[in-house]
Design a protein around this motif. Sequence first.
Motif, PDB file in Angstrom:
ATOM      1  N   TYR A  62      -5.221   8.984  -0.617  1.00 36.63           N
ATOM      2  CA  TYR A  62      -6.506   7.870   0.408  1.00 36.63           C
ATOM      3  C   TYR A  62      -5.987   6.944   0.133  1.00 36.63           C
ATOM      4  N   LYS A  63      -5.334   6.254  -0.953  1.00 39.75           N
ATOM      5  CA  LYS A  63      -4.487   5.189  -0.471  1.00 39.75           C
ATOM      6  C   LYS A  63      -3.401   5.285   0.770  1.00 39.75           C
ATOM      7  N   LEU A 112     -12.074   5.369   6.493  1.00 38.27           N
ATOM      8  CA  LEU A 112     -11.574   5.850   5.686  1.00 38.27           C
ATOM      9  C   LEU A 112     -12.460   6.960   4.694  1.00 38.27           C
ATOM     10  N   ARG A 166     -13.822   0.289   9.337  1.00 37.66           N
ATOM     11  CA  ARG A 166     -13.777  -0.251   8.100  1.00 37.66           C
ATOM     12  C   ARG A 166     -14.672   1.249   7.547  1.00 37.66           C
ATOM     13  N   GLU A 187      -4.622   4.068   4.484  1.00 39.87           N
ATOM     14  CA  GLU A 187      -5.216   2.967   4.267  1.00 39.87           C
ATOM     15  C   GLU A 187      -4.608   2.398   4.794  1.00 39.87           C
ATOM     16  N   THR A 218       1.023  -1.412  -0.201  1.00 43.98           N
ATOM     17  CA  THR A 218       0.111  -0.025   0.291  1.00 43.98           C
ATOM     18  C   THR A 218       0.904   1.381  -0.094  1.00 43.98           C
TER      19      THR A 218
END
Length: 198
Positions: free
Chosen positions: A94-95, A195, A192, A98, A76
């Motif tokens: 966004y990654k 994000l 979950r 994560e 990632t």
Amino acid sequence: MLIFPETEKKLKARISSYRSALNKEKKEYHFISDGSGKRYVLFSLYLVLNDLKKSESYFNWYQEEFPDDAGEPIQTLCWSLGLLRMNKPVEARYKLAELMLANLYLIPYVLGQPLEQEYDIWHASNFHNLDYIYDLPEEVNNAITDNEREWMGEAYGSLEFRRVRKRYIEIYHELLTTKELAERTILLNESRGLLRSV
């Protein structure tokens, strides 16, 4: 521990070998199980090679082949930086978010921030543990530019990232002592959804 090829030629050969092995498995069995994790290592190899066109092609292939794959943190990290190099800052950010939740210690490690001990939280797998940071290949760390580290630091220190990180740590601290399945499910579902605010 991943041993990196020493030259660009050998790096390209390793990439070609891994891609061929994955494609062969798909052809023979009509799916890819990839027990050795070649699909993850390829992200590191592509980052070090810095061939953006081939990286983007691989990212797209990976998403098609493994749409529900949870992935792993070093993958990632490389994916985030690859997207940044492709001038896709929204997707890259966004990654990076994560990554922050996949392993709370890897971004600070890359940024050279002190890491004293693990958080007092439930670690869902060895990917989440502090000692996972030592799996980061030196070649990957060396391939990260000063500008990319600065970008990572700005995102990591932003209000959105700090808010998400704080709540994530709170949730996983609660999971240490929460045994009731229904309560655990509520907490995990909330984690979950964190994000969405990044």
